[in-house]
Design a protein around this motif. Structure first.
Motif, mmCIF file in Angstrom:
data_model
loop_
_atom_site.group_PDB
_atom_site.id
_atom_site.type_symbol
_atom_site.label_atom_id
_atom_site.label_comp_id
_atom_site.label_asym_id
_atom_site.label_seq_id
_atom_site.Cartn_x
_atom_site.Cartn_y
_atom_site.Cartn_z
ATOM 1 N N VAL A 222 0.863 -1.178 0.000
ATOM 2 C CA VAL A 222 0.000 0.000 0.000
ATOM 3 C C VAL A 222 0.903 1.233 0.000
ATOM 4 C CG1 VAL A 222 -1.908 -1.134 1.217
ATOM 5 C CG2 VAL A 222 -0.146 0.036 2.527
ATOM 6 N N GLU A 223 0.337 2.370 -0.390
ATOM 7 C CA GLU A 223 1.111 3.600 -0.386
ATOM 8 C C GLU A 223 0.364 4.660 0.399
ATOM 9 O OE1 GLU A 223 3.678 5.177 -3.755
ATOM 10 O OE2 GLU A 223 1.853 6.390 -3.930
ATOM 11 N N GLY A 224 1.028 5.180 1.414
ATOM 12 C CA GLY A 224 0.482 6.295 2.169
ATOM 13 C C GLY A 224 1.125 7.568 1.656
ATOM 14 N N GLU A 225 0.398 8.674 1.734
ATOM 15 C CA GLU A 225 0.981 9.931 1.283
ATOM 16 C C GLU A 225 0.492 11.081 2.128
ATOM 17 O OE1 GLU A 225 -1.416 11.605 -2.409
ATOM 18 O OE2 GLU A 225 -0.427 9.717 -2.909
ATOM 19 N N ALA A 226 1.242 12.172 2.045
ATOM 20 C CA ALA A 226 0.898 13.387 2.774
ATOM 21 C C ALA A 226 1.359 14.578 1.943
ATOM 22 C CB ALA A 226 1.576 13.395 4.143
ATOM 23 N N GLY A 227 0.786 15.728 2.258
ATOM 24 C CA GLY A 227 1.163 16.943 1.548
ATOM 25 C C GLY A 227 0.818 16.900 0.078
ATOM 26 N N GLY A 228 -0.308 16.275 -0.248
ATOM 27 C CA GLY A 228 -0.718 16.193 -1.651
ATOM 28 C C GLY A 228 0.237 15.380 -2.502
ATOM 29 N N GLY A 229 0.887 14.389 -1.885
ATOM 30 C CA GLY A 229 1.798 13.524 -2.618
ATOM 31 C C GLY A 229 3.254 13.945 -2.545
ATOM 32 N N LEU A 230 3.556 15.006 -1.787
ATOM 33 C CA LEU A 230 4.954 15.436 -1.655
ATOM 34 C C LEU A 230 5.786 14.407 -0.894
ATOM 35 C CD1 LEU A 230 4.487 19.243 -0.887
ATOM 36 C CD2 LEU A 230 5.281 18.213 -3.028
ATOM 37 N N VAL A 231 5.140 13.678 0.005
ATOM 38 C CA VAL A 231 5.813 12.605 0.747
ATOM 39 C C VAL A 231 4.984 11.342 0.575
ATOM 40 C CG1 VAL A 231 6.564 11.773 3.005
ATOM 41 C CG2 VAL A 231 6.826 14.185 2.427
ATOM 42 N N LYS A 232 5.660 10.260 0.167
ATOM 43 C CA LYS A 232 4.983 8.969 -0.024
ATOM 44 C C LYS A 232 5.742 7.891 0.728
ATOM 45 C CE LYS A 232 3.386 10.228 -4.634
ATOM 46 N NZ LYS A 232 3.464 9.938 -6.065
ATOM 47 N N VAL A 233 4.976 6.996 1.333
ATOM 48 C CA VAL A 233 5.554 5.861 2.052
ATOM 49 C C VAL A 233 4.897 4.604 1.522
ATOM 50 C CG1 VAL A 233 5.779 4.724 4.292
ATOM 51 C CG2 VAL A 233 6.037 7.199 4.133
ATOM 52 N N ARG A 234 5.711 3.652 1.067
ATOM 53 C CA ARG A 234 5.221 2.368 0.571
ATOM 54 C C ARG A 234 5.491 1.342 1.658
ATOM 55 N NH1 ARG A 234 2.757 0.583 -2.775
ATOM 56 N NH2 ARG A 234 2.557 0.610 -4.949
ATOM 57 N N ALA A 235 4.460 0.527 1.977
ATOM 58 C CA ALA A 235 4.562 -0.469 3.043
ATOM 59 C C ALA A 235 3.829 -1.736 2.634
ATOM 60 C CB ALA A 235 3.956 0.079 4.337
ATOM 61 N N THR A 236 4.209 -2.842 3.259
ATOM 62 C CA THR A 236 3.468 -4.074 3.051
ATOM 63 C C THR A 236 2.261 -4.066 3.982
ATOM 64 O OG1 THR A 236 4.608 -5.349 4.761
ATOM 65 C CG2 THR A 236 5.599 -5.345 2.552
ATOM 66 N N ALA A 237 1.313 -4.951 3.710
ATOM 67 C CA ALA A 237 0.127 -5.041 4.567
ATOM 68 C C ALA A 237 0.500 -5.511 5.969
ATOM 69 C CB ALA A 237 -0.912 -5.982 3.952
#
Length: 107
Positions: free
Chosen positions: A30-45
């Motif tokens: 899954v991909e979490g994001e903040a700041g309208g996509g300026l920061v993205k974090v990809r993680a497993t379930a």
């Protein structure tokens, strides 16, 4: 009503399905994001962080506090999405096993 052997067979299958589902959680990302996509974090379930992306426009010393806040928010967003993905995968694994009302797996 199922007899004891059927119940044991169903329990064994449910256990195998849960083990398979647990293994699949590491493959689902899954991909979490903040700041309208300026920061993205990809993680497993399962919650393992795979990758962090920070837009280069944030790479200024005066933006440090904001970047830290956005990274934290993106991590939390990824964790929430990972929890949803994990719950959906576990629901699939336990859907065929009849449980009493209110009882959830794993025990």
């Amino acid at each position: 009503m199922p007899d004891m052997n059927e119940i044991l067979a169903m329990a064994q299958k449910a256990q195998e399905d849960l083990a398979n589902a647990q293994n699949e959680l590491e493959k689902i990302e899954v991909e979490g994001e903040a700041g309208g996509g300026l920061v993205k974090v990809r993680a497993t379930a399962k919650g393992r962080i795979v990758r962090v992306e920070i837009d280069e426009s944030l790479m200024k010393p005066e933006e440090k506090a904001m970047v830290e806040d956005l990274v934290t928010a993106a991590f939390n967003d990824a964790k929430a999405k990972a929890d949803v993905a994990a719950a959906e995968e576990m629901k699939k694994a336990t859907s065929g096993f009849p449980l009493p009302p209110g009882m959830k797996m794993p025990f």
